[in-house]
Write a protein that holds these residues in place. Structure first.
Motif, PDB file in Angstrom:
ATOM      1  N   PRO A  22      40.538  57.229  28.913  1.00 56.74           N
ATOM      2  CA  PRO A  22      40.172  56.765  30.263  1.00 56.74           C
ATOM      3  C   PRO A  22      39.538  55.372  30.191  1.00 56.74           C
ATOM      4  N   GLY A  23      39.861  54.544  31.173  1.00 51.45           N
ATOM      5  CA  GLY A  23      39.288  53.203  31.219  1.00 51.45           C
ATOM      6  C   GLY A  23      40.061  52.171  30.432  1.00 51.45           C
ATOM      7  N   TYR A  24      41.181  52.578  29.793  1.00 46.39           N
ATOM      8  CA  TYR A  24      41.923  51.611  28.981  1.00 46.39           C
ATOM      9  C   TYR A  24      42.506  50.489  29.849  1.00 46.39           C
ATOM     10  N   ASP A  25      43.044  50.853  31.019  1.00 42.46           N
ATOM     11  CA  ASP A  25      43.635  49.831  31.891  1.00 42.46           C
ATOM     12  C   ASP A  25      42.604  48.788  32.277  1.00 42.46           C
ATOM     13  N   SER A  26      41.376  49.241  32.555  1.00 43.62           N
ATOM     14  CA  SER A  26      40.304  48.309  32.902  1.00 43.62           C
ATOM     15  C   SER A  26      39.952  47.419  31.709  1.00 43.62           C
ATOM     16  N   LEU A  27      39.920  48.018  30.515  1.00 44.60           N
ATOM     17  CA  LEU A  27      39.656  47.251  29.298  1.00 44.60           C
ATOM     18  C   LEU A  27      40.701  46.165  29.104  1.00 44.60           C
ATOM     19  N   LEU A  28      41.976  46.553  29.238  1.00 48.62           N
ATOM     20  CA  LEU A  28      43.065  45.590  29.058  1.00 48.62           C
ATOM     21  C   LEU A  28      42.969  44.466  30.088  1.00 48.62           C
ATOM     22  N   ARG A  29      42.696  44.825  31.339  1.00 48.37           N
ATOM     23  CA  ARG A  29      42.589  43.829  32.394  1.00 48.37           C
ATOM     24  C   ARG A  29      41.463  42.843  32.114  1.00 48.37           C
ATOM     25  N   ASP A  30      40.297  43.342  31.680  1.00 46.52           N
ATOM     26  CA  ASP A  30      39.153  42.464  31.416  1.00 46.52           C
ATOM     27  C   ASP A  30      39.428  41.517  30.249  1.00 46.52           C
ATOM     28  N   ILE A  31      40.078  42.031  29.194  1.00 46.60           N
ATOM     29  CA  ILE A  31      40.358  41.171  28.037  1.00 46.60           C
ATOM     30  C   ILE A  31      41.421  40.134  28.378  1.00 46.60           C
ATOM     31  N   LYS A  32      42.433  40.531  29.167  1.00 46.14           N
ATOM     32  CA  LYS A  32      43.448  39.558  29.591  1.00 46.14           C
ATOM     33  C   LYS A  32      42.818  38.464  30.441  1.00 46.14           C
ATOM     34  N   ALA A  33      41.876  38.843  31.310  1.00 40.72           N
ATOM     35  CA  ALA A  33      41.199  37.843  32.138  1.00 40.72           C
ATOM     36  C   ALA A  33      40.385  36.895  31.271  1.00 40.72           C
ATOM     37  N   GLU A  34      39.710  37.420  30.239  1.00 42.15           N
ATOM     38  CA  GLU A  34      38.929  36.567  29.337  1.00 42.15           C
ATOM     39  C   GLU A  34      39.837  35.615  28.557  1.00 42.15           C
ATOM     40  N   ILE A  35      40.981  36.120  28.094  1.00 38.97           N
ATOM     41  CA  ILE A  35      41.913  35.256  27.355  1.00 38.97           C
ATOM     42  C   ILE A  35      42.426  34.136  28.255  1.00 38.97           C
ATOM     43  N   SER A  36      42.806  34.481  29.479  1.00 40.91           N
ATOM     44  CA  SER A  36      43.285  33.458  30.416  1.00 40.91           C
ATOM     45  C   SER A  36      42.199  32.441  30.715  1.00 40.91           C
ATOM     46  N   SER A  37      40.965  32.931  30.911  1.00 39.77           N
ATOM     47  CA  SER A  37      39.844  32.042  31.191  1.00 39.77           C
ATOM     48  C   SER A  37      39.570  31.123  30.000  1.00 39.77           C
ATOM     49  N   ALA A  38      39.664  31.670  28.787  1.00 40.55           N
ATOM     50  CA  ALA A  38      39.435  30.863  27.590  1.00 40.55           C
ATOM     51  C   ALA A  38      40.495  29.783  27.452  1.00 40.55           C
ATOM     52  N   HIS A  39      41.747  30.150  27.724  1.00 34.18           N
ATOM     53  CA  HIS A  39      42.818  29.149  27.664  1.00 34.18           C
ATOM     54  C   HIS A  39      42.546  28.010  28.638  1.00 34.18           C
ATOM     55  N   LEU A  40      42.088  28.357  29.843  1.00 32.80           N
ATOM     56  CA  LEU A  40      41.792  27.334  30.851  1.00 32.80           C
ATOM     57  C   LEU A  40      40.640  26.448  30.396  1.00 32.80           C
ATOM     58  N   ARG A  41      39.582  27.054  29.835  1.00 35.49           N
ATOM     59  CA  ARG A  41      38.437  26.265  29.371  1.00 35.49           C
ATOM     60  C   ARG A  41      38.840  25.321  28.234  1.00 35.49           C
TER      61      ARG A  41
END
Length: 361
Positions: A22-41
């Motif tokens: 349980p909660g894996y989808d949320s985990l994946l979403r949060d890490i994908k958002a961090e990766i995208s944010s890091a790429h932008l930074r």
């Protein structure tokens, strides 16, 4: 027997979505958002370093020119030598070096803290080519960074003189939505420029509406960042009657519907009454109260009387604004081909093209 080592308290993960904890989808979403944010930074840091690099080159050339009296021929030779020394690197053509000098001359102080350092090089060149003074360049640089404009949007706002159209539209936002007044006032500028519609004198409201929908991308650029087009002549059923609004938009950042009514004459009290009626109906019948804030109404008229508008706004509790629009200036209309001219030329080109194809066949 599996040799997989499982940390205490964790669940073994097998292939297949059915075995995920349980909660894996949320985990994946949060890490994908961090990766995208890091790429932008990272991209922003690299871009800023590149602009500072170009500024430093321009500063060196300017200082040597001032001290030793170099001319343009030296810049041409310098470009050739740099490209020989760094054959795999682009960006050191004579033209690029001149842009770097121009950049350093416009912003003589350290450029890192300036908004322009956060823009792509193509945006910077547009500012240098299209504008003549530092304050105006700073205005567009700051707005482009703030709203994430593409270069085409930046060019559009420069061409339509956005910096000259920062008057706040007449509105009742202070009384109706006091908690978000500043943001909402920035939403509506006065006047709007609709010269891309190529409408001259004598157009009707339907002509204006049709032209704006035909040029909906340019219209959205003129309205500003965040607007999404929902519909034209949007139907509203109230009791046994059906009403149709001119234009309905949704603002993605403010989470509000925006009703736009167009009037080719002077704004009148009854226009605001009808607009207030539309915003109230959209609030009740279209808006999702759990997600969307109160609907806004914008009346865009050719003219307005400030006193009449102010009294009219006092008589409603709906958040409304009144602004004006400008179509093509009269002095430019004779310089443009008429629709008949365009049709004739198009017909001649098609005839010529068709004739050539027939001869080739």
């Amino acid at each position: 027997m599996s040799n997989e080592i499982v940390a205490p308290g964790s669940l073994p993960m097998q292939a297949g979505a059915g075995n995920l904890p349980p909660g894996y989808d949320s985990l994946l979403r949060d890490i994908k958002a961090e990766i995208s944010s890091a790429h932008l930074r990272v991209h922003r840091v690299i871009n800023t370093e590149m602009i500072e690099h170009y500024w430093r080159i321009g500063r060196i050339i300017l200082e040597r020119q001032e001290r030793e009296g170099w001319g343009t021929k030296v810049t041409t030779r310098l470009s050739a030598d740099l490209r020989t020394s760094f054959p795999n690197q682009r960006g050191y053509s004579p033209r690029s070096l001149r842009y770097m000098q121009h950049l350093a001359s416009v912003w003589p102080e350290a450029i890192g803290p300036q908004a322009v350092a956060q823009l792509p090089w193509g945006h910077v060149r547009t500012l240098l080519d299209s504008l003549d003074d530092r304050p105006t360049r700073d205005f567009y640089a700051a707005e482009a960074v703030r709203h994430g404009w593409s270069r085409n949007v930046l060019v559009h706002h420069i061409e339509t003189g956005l910096h000259l159209r920062q008057d706040v539209a007449l509105n009742n936002f202070d009384a109706t939505i006091p908690e978000g007044t500043d943001l909402l006032k920035e939403l509506v500028k006065d006047p709007y420029r609709f010269d891309f519609t190529r409408l001259g004198d004598g157009h009707s409201e339907l002509d204006l509406e049709s032209a704006l929908v035909d040029h909906v991308v340019r219209f959205l650029q003129e309205l500003g960042v965040g607007f999404a087009f929902v519909g034209r002549q949007y139907p509203l059923q109230v009791g046994s009657q059906q009403f149709k609004m001119d234009l309905l938009f949704y603002h993605l950042r403010l989470h509000r519907y925006v009703v736009v009514e167009l009037k080719i004459g002077r704004a009148q009290p009854e226009h605001l009454g009808k607009l207030g009626f539309y915003t109230a109906v959209v609030d009740d019948k279209v808006r999702d109260p759990e997600r969307d804030d109160a609907t806004l109404g914008i009346l865009i008229a050719a003219h307005r009387d400030e006193d009449v508008v102010q009294y009219s706004l006092r008589g409603t509790n709906q958040p409304l604004a009144v602004t004006t629009y400008q179509t093509l200036p009269a002095e430019l209309r004779p310089l443009l081909p008429s629709p008949e001219d365009l049709a004739r030329v198009t017909h001649e080109v098609l005839e010529k093209h068709g004739g050539a194809e027939a001869r080739e066949a």
